[in-house]
Design a protein around this motif. Structure first.
Motif, PDB file in Angstrom:
ATOM      1  N   ARG A 167      -5.721   3.250  -1.894  1.00  0.00           N
ATOM      2  CA  ARG A 167      -4.689   3.249  -0.850  1.00  0.00           C
ATOM      3  C   ARG A 167      -4.750   1.986   0.005  1.00  0.00           C
ATOM      4  O   ARG A 167      -3.722   1.409   0.356  1.00  0.00           O
ATOM      5  CB  ARG A 167      -4.872   4.482   0.040  1.00  0.00           C
ATOM      6  CG  ARG A 167      -3.826   4.619   1.126  1.00  0.00           C
ATOM      7  CD  ARG A 167      -4.021   5.910   1.904  1.00  0.00           C
ATOM      8  NE  ARG A 167      -3.922   7.077   1.027  1.00  0.00           N
ATOM      9  CZ  ARG A 167      -4.120   8.320   1.431  1.00  0.00           C
ATOM     10  NH1 ARG A 167      -4.447   8.562   2.693  1.00  0.00           N
ATOM     11  NH2 ARG A 167      -4.019   9.334   0.583  1.00  0.00           N
ATOM     12  N   GLU A 168      -5.986   1.538   0.310  1.00  0.00           N
ATOM     13  CA  GLU A 168      -6.110   0.357   1.170  1.00  0.00           C
ATOM     14  C   GLU A 168      -5.910  -0.941   0.392  1.00  0.00           C
ATOM     15  O   GLU A 168      -5.776  -1.997   0.982  1.00  0.00           O
ATOM     16  CB  GLU A 168      -7.481   0.354   1.857  1.00  0.00           C
ATOM     17  CG  GLU A 168      -8.677   0.187   0.924  1.00  0.00           C
ATOM     18  CD  GLU A 168      -9.123   1.479   0.280  1.00  0.00           C
ATOM     19  OE1 GLU A 168     -10.192   1.476  -0.365  1.00  0.00           O
ATOM     20  OE2 GLU A 168      -8.402   2.485   0.418  1.00  0.00           O
ATOM     21  N   ARG A 169      -5.910  -0.856  -0.959  1.00  0.00           N
ATOM     22  CA  ARG A 169      -5.678  -2.053  -1.780  1.00  0.00           C
ATOM     23  C   ARG A 169      -4.645  -1.721  -2.852  1.00  0.00           C
ATOM     24  O   ARG A 169      -4.985  -1.523  -4.020  1.00  0.00           O
ATOM     25  CB  ARG A 169      -6.992  -2.522  -2.413  1.00  0.00           C
ATOM     26  CG  ARG A 169      -7.961  -3.102  -1.404  1.00  0.00           C
ATOM     27  CD  ARG A 169      -9.190  -3.675  -2.075  1.00  0.00           C
ATOM     28  NE  ARG A 169     -10.104  -2.625  -2.502  1.00  0.00           N
ATOM     29  CZ  ARG A 169     -11.334  -2.844  -2.957  1.00  0.00           C
ATOM     30  NH1 ARG A 169     -11.774  -4.092  -3.063  1.00  0.00           N
ATOM     31  NH2 ARG A 169     -12.122  -1.848  -3.313  1.00  0.00           N
ATOM     32  N   PRO A 170      -3.372  -1.653  -2.478  1.00  0.00           N
ATOM     33  CA  PRO A 170      -2.330  -1.240  -3.426  1.00  0.00           C
ATOM     34  C   PRO A 170      -2.147  -2.222  -4.579  1.00  0.00           C
ATOM     35  O   PRO A 170      -1.557  -1.871  -5.599  1.00  0.00           O
ATOM     36  CB  PRO A 170      -1.064  -1.171  -2.555  1.00  0.00           C
ATOM     37  CG  PRO A 170      -1.356  -2.058  -1.393  1.00  0.00           C
ATOM     38  CD  PRO A 170      -2.827  -1.941  -1.135  1.00  0.00           C
ATOM     39  N   TRP A 171      -2.641  -3.427  -4.424  1.00  0.00           N
ATOM     40  CA  TRP A 171      -2.508  -4.443  -5.475  1.00  0.00           C
ATOM     41  C   TRP A 171      -3.612  -4.316  -6.537  1.00  0.00           C
ATOM     42  O   TRP A 171      -3.661  -5.104  -7.479  1.00  0.00           O
ATOM     43  CB  TRP A 171      -2.562  -5.844  -4.851  1.00  0.00           C
ATOM     44  CG  TRP A 171      -3.513  -5.950  -3.701  1.00  0.00           C
ATOM     45  CD1 TRP A 171      -3.216  -5.798  -2.378  1.00  0.00           C
ATOM     46  CD2 TRP A 171      -4.924  -6.193  -3.758  1.00  0.00           C
ATOM     47  NE1 TRP A 171      -4.344  -5.937  -1.604  1.00  0.00           N
ATOM     48  CE2 TRP A 171      -5.408  -6.185  -2.425  1.00  0.00           C
ATOM     49  CE3 TRP A 171      -5.823  -6.415  -4.791  1.00  0.00           C
ATOM     50  CZ2 TRP A 171      -6.743  -6.388  -2.115  1.00  0.00           C
ATOM     51  CZ3 TRP A 171      -7.154  -6.619  -4.487  1.00  0.00           C
ATOM     52  CH2 TRP A 171      -7.596  -6.611  -3.167  1.00  0.00           C
ATOM     53  N   GLN A 172      -4.472  -3.323  -6.393  1.00  0.00           N
ATOM     54  CA  GLN A 172      -5.587  -3.165  -7.330  1.00  0.00           C
ATOM     55  C   GLN A 172      -5.679  -1.721  -7.800  1.00  0.00           C
ATOM     56  O   GLN A 172      -5.457  -0.785  -7.037  1.00  0.00           O
ATOM     57  CB  GLN A 172      -6.891  -3.581  -6.654  1.00  0.00           C
ATOM     58  CG  GLN A 172      -8.134  -3.466  -7.538  1.00  0.00           C
ATOM     59  CD  GLN A 172      -9.336  -4.126  -6.914  1.00  0.00           C
ATOM     60  OE1 GLN A 172      -9.362  -5.321  -6.699  1.00  0.00           O
ATOM     61  NE2 GLN A 172     -10.347  -3.340  -6.589  1.00  0.00           N
ATOM     62  N   LYS A 173      -6.008  -1.546  -9.074  1.00  0.00           N
ATOM     63  CA  LYS A 173      -6.216  -0.199  -9.590  1.00  0.00           C
ATOM     64  C   LYS A 173      -7.259  -0.258 -10.706  1.00  0.00           C
ATOM     65  O   LYS A 173      -7.533  -1.319 -11.277  1.00  0.00           O
ATOM     66  CB  LYS A 173      -4.911   0.404 -10.110  1.00  0.00           C
ATOM     67  CG  LYS A 173      -4.226  -0.388 -11.206  1.00  0.00           C
ATOM     68  CD  LYS A 173      -2.883   0.252 -11.562  1.00  0.00           C
ATOM     69  CE  LYS A 173      -2.116  -0.558 -12.589  1.00  0.00           C
ATOM     70  NZ  LYS A 173      -0.814   0.048 -12.913  1.00  0.00           N
ATOM     71  N   GLU A 174      -7.831   0.907 -11.003  1.00  0.00           N
ATOM     72  CA  GLU A 174      -8.810   1.005 -12.077  1.00  0.00           C
ATOM     73  C   GLU A 174      -8.190   1.745 -13.246  1.00  0.00           C
ATOM     74  O   GLU A 174      -7.554   2.795 -13.071  1.00  0.00           O
ATOM     75  CB  GLU A 174     -10.083   1.717 -11.607  1.00  0.00           C
ATOM     76  CG  GLU A 174     -11.175   1.749 -12.660  1.00  0.00           C
ATOM     77  CD  GLU A 174     -12.557   2.069 -12.091  1.00  0.00           C
ATOM     78  OE1 GLU A 174     -13.448   2.410 -12.899  1.00  0.00           O
ATOM     79  OE2 GLU A 174     -12.724   1.974 -10.865  1.00  0.00           O
ATOM     80  N   LEU A 175      -8.398   1.184 -14.439  1.00  0.00           N
ATOM     81  CA  LEU A 175      -7.802   1.743 -15.643  1.00  0.00           C
ATOM     82  C   LEU A 175      -8.873   2.191 -16.615  1.00  0.00           C
ATOM     83  O   LEU A 175      -9.939   1.573 -16.712  1.00  0.00           O
ATOM     84  CB  LEU A 175      -6.926   0.700 -16.354  1.00  0.00           C
ATOM     85  CG  LEU A 175      -5.871  -0.049 -15.542  1.00  0.00           C
ATOM     86  CD1 LEU A 175      -5.230  -1.124 -16.407  1.00  0.00           C
ATOM     87  CD2 LEU A 175      -4.818   0.909 -15.020  1.00  0.00           C
ATOM     88  N   SER A 176      -8.577   3.252 -17.341  1.00  0.00           N
ATOM     89  CA  SER A 176      -9.372   3.636 -18.509  1.00  0.00           C
ATOM     90  C   SER A 176      -8.501   3.395 -19.721  1.00  0.00           C
ATOM     91  O   SER A 176      -7.404   3.951 -19.841  1.00  0.00           O
ATOM     92  CB  SER A 176      -9.769   5.114 -18.438  1.00  0.00           C
ATOM     93  OG  SER A 176     -10.600   5.359 -17.328  1.00  0.00           O
ATOM     94  N   ALA A 177      -8.971   2.537 -20.624  1.00  0.00           N
ATOM     95  CA  ALA A 177      -8.156   2.193 -21.786  1.00  0.00           C
ATOM     96  C   ALA A 177      -9.062   1.850 -22.962  1.00  0.00           C
ATOM     97  O   ALA A 177      -9.915   0.967 -22.857  1.00  0.00           O
ATOM     98  CB  ALA A 177      -7.239   1.010 -21.476  1.00  0.00           C
ATOM     99  N   GLY A 178      -8.869   2.555 -24.064  1.00  0.00           N
ATOM    100  CA  GLY A 178      -9.600   2.241 -25.283  1.00  0.00           C
ATOM    101  C   GLY A 178     -11.109   2.206 -25.129  1.00  0.00           C
ATOM    102  O   GLY A 178     -11.784   1.377 -25.733  1.00  0.00           O
ATOM    103  N   GLY A 179     -11.649   3.090 -24.296  1.00  0.00           N
ATOM    104  CA  GLY A 179     -13.096   3.112 -24.077  1.00  0.00           C
ATOM    105  C   GLY A 179     -13.573   2.104 -23.061  1.00  0.00           C
ATOM    106  O   GLY A 179     -14.772   2.012 -22.792  1.00  0.00           O
ATOM    107  N   LEU A 180     -12.670   1.333 -22.461  1.00  0.00           N
ATOM    108  CA  LEU A 180     -13.033   0.350 -21.441  1.00  0.00           C
ATOM    109  C   LEU A 180     -12.649   0.856 -20.058  1.00  0.00           C
ATOM    110  O   LEU A 180     -11.670   1.588 -19.891  1.00  0.00           O
ATOM    111  CB  LEU A 180     -12.316  -0.985 -21.691  1.00  0.00           C
ATOM    112  CG  LEU A 180     -12.597  -1.712 -23.004  1.00  0.00           C
ATOM    113  CD1 LEU A 180     -11.763  -2.985 -23.066  1.00  0.00           C
ATOM    114  CD2 LEU A 180     -14.070  -2.026 -23.149  1.00  0.00           C
ATOM    115  N   GLN A 181     -13.418   0.455 -19.070  1.00  0.00           N
ATOM    116  CA  GLN A 181     -13.068   0.679 -17.670  1.00  0.00           C
ATOM    117  C   GLN A 181     -12.729  -0.689 -17.078  1.00  0.00           C
ATOM    118  O   GLN A 181     -13.565  -1.594 -17.078  1.00  0.00           O
ATOM    119  CB  GLN A 181     -14.232   1.303 -16.903  1.00  0.00           C
ATOM    120  CG  GLN A 181     -14.558   2.727 -17.310  1.00  0.00           C
ATOM    121  CD  GLN A 181     -13.454   3.698 -16.949  1.00  0.00           C
ATOM    122  OE1 GLN A 181     -12.916   4.376 -17.809  1.00  0.00           O
ATOM    123  NE2 GLN A 181     -13.110   3.770 -15.676  1.00  0.00           N
TER     124      GLN A 181
END
Length: 475
Positions: free
Chosen positions: A212-226
């Protein structure tokens, strides 16, 4: 050092400060040594107000110039940009026969060049295709950051970060080797020319979490990668110029964090079970004391109960707090409350105080000192306040080259013929064994200089030297 900062307006000084904040990001983006120049008050001089070396590529230390005054004659490209207010690309001889590329950007406000930013890049060792896109993007970043925008997204890059740059239509025009490696794992071949939000690039994403405090950043889970995905939209007049996307692979970090959380939960459970087992032992001792017809046996068993509960109190705290340390002041409070409840008559006013530094102890120190404090408080209750209705026990803590503890009371003091080393007291024997044998410290008893009260001085090895005690106001 004198410069012409006084000739700049408040707005221009603010622009200069903003550029200093993002200079490490700029150096990383362009893979070069960055420096900010302003005009010096002294004729024929320029002032370097800030420099930054890149984290994304190795550069020789000789390339880094310290902030200070330099001659205009030694910086012809910078001087040219101050005069022309135009971007310049040239060469600088770094070592004999070895030249680096020099990209020089003007920072203009109200048709006045207030500063110049130069970036020296050793392109010979970079081997980056489409390097021109990095320079164009650097120019856009400088113009964008000079305005009143959020600078939080412009944190430095690392050599392992994936970097994507798009045009105003979100088409990828640049992808570094790290980004290509990440997407190759996700089954994507060529990135250049793809739309940033094309299904081909996002189909492997199984989870997204936003901050919420950093809307320009997010964490993704994709193909076994974080992955941590940071997106910076560079705009001018409300129109998108290009996008910068930074991908940080945190797969190993998250795996380690999960491992630590599991181990922490296991350790908490162990502390909880140890505490329960110790309380069971204490209950058995109480039961035995109640069945005994000897007051001496009852007293001995009661003291043993307190010793067991002293250790149980430490494990109870550690199981509740979820961390492998316990503050010394907390130990003092827990043991005092325990002894007061079980060993002190209801009509006796026993007070305690704690003075000095906040010191956190690992389990070994915490358990041993809990037992020591238990014995010292019990000893004061039994011998220091005879014929009185009130008393005080306290602990003073100092942390220097060693950890110094002064446990004291305001009682009657030690008898004149008392010799601690010849005493057959079980409590003193336990204290000396724990301090001198278990904790490798020193211990001595003596009366207060005023003639009232007793001091038990404890000196333990330097905490940080052995990694067993860490002192801080807050971990």
């Amino acid at each position: 050092m004198r410069n012409n900062n006084n000739n700049l307006t408040t707005k221009q000084l603010n622009i200069l400060d903003r550029l200093k904040q993002i200079l490490p990001f700029v150096a990383d983006l362009a893979h070069g040594h960055a420096a900010i120049y302003i005009q010096a008050e002294t004729a024929g001089k320029l002032c370097i107000t800030a420099t930054a070396m890149p984290h994304t590529v190795y550069m020789q230390d000789a390339a880094e110039a310290a902030a200070g005054l330099v001659d205009t004659l030694s910086e012809p490209l910078v001087t040219e940009v101050f005069q022309s207010a135009q971007f310049v690309h040239g060469k600088r001889e770094q070592d004999y026969g070895h030249f680096v590329d020099m990209y020089v950007f003007p920072i203009v406000d109200n048709a006045h060049v207030i500063a110049v930013i130069s970036i020296e890049v050793d392109k010979e060792h970079l081997n980056i295709d489409d390097f021109s896109y990095l320079i164009k993007t650097t120019q856009d970043v400088l113009n964008f950051a000079a305005r009143d925008v959020d600078l939080a997204p412009f944190t430095p890059l690392s050599a392992s970060d994936g970097l994507l740059i798009t045009d105003q239509f979100s088409r990828i025009v640049f992808a570094n080797a790290a980004a290509q490696r990440i997407y190759r794992v996700l089954g994507v071949g060529s990135l250049k020319g793809c739309h940033l939000f094309d299904r081909q690039l996002t189909r492997h994403v199984t989870r997204e979490s936003f901050e919420r405090e950093r809307p320009w950043q997010k964490e993704l889970s994709a193909g076994g990668l974080q992955l941590i995905r940071r997106q910076i939209d560079l705009q001018a007049g409300g129109t998108l110029l290009r996008r910068i996307v930074v991908l940080s692979d945190v797969t190993e970090i998250r795996a380690k964090e999960q491992e630590i959380r599991i181990k922490s939960a296991v350790i908490q459970e162990i502390h909880h079970r140890v505490k329960n087992n110790l309380q069971t032992v204490a209950s058995l001792l109480r039961l035995q004391a109640r069945r005994s017809g000897s007051e001496e046996v009852k007293s001995a068993l009661s003291e043993s109960v307190n010793r067991v509960l002293s250790i149980a109190a430490v494990h109870d705290f550690l199981s509740r707090q979820g961390r492998e340390s316990m503050e010394l002041g907390q130990i003092m409070a827990e043991i005092f409350a325990q002894v007061k409840a079980s060993m002190v008559a209801a009509d006796f006013d026993l007070r305690q105080e704690y003075m000095g530094e906040t010191v956190s102890l690992p389990p070994k120190y915490a358990s041993s000192l809990a037992l020591v404090l238990n014995e010292l408080i019990i000893n004061a209750v039994e011998h220091a306040f005879t014929g009185r209705q009130a008393g005080l026990v306290g602990l003073t803590v100092e942390l220097d080259e060693e950890l110094w503890l002064d446990f004291y009371d305001d009682g009657c003091g030690l008898p004149t013929d008392f010799q601690p080393h010849k005493s057959r007291s079980l409590g003193l024997s336990i204290i000396r064994t724990l301090i001198e044998g278990d904790l490798e410290g020193r211990f001595r008893l003596e009366n207060d200089s005023s003639g009232r009260g007793t001091h038990a001085y404890i000196v333990l090895p330097k905490p940080q030297a052995q990694g067993q005690v860490v002192a801080s106001l807050e971990e």
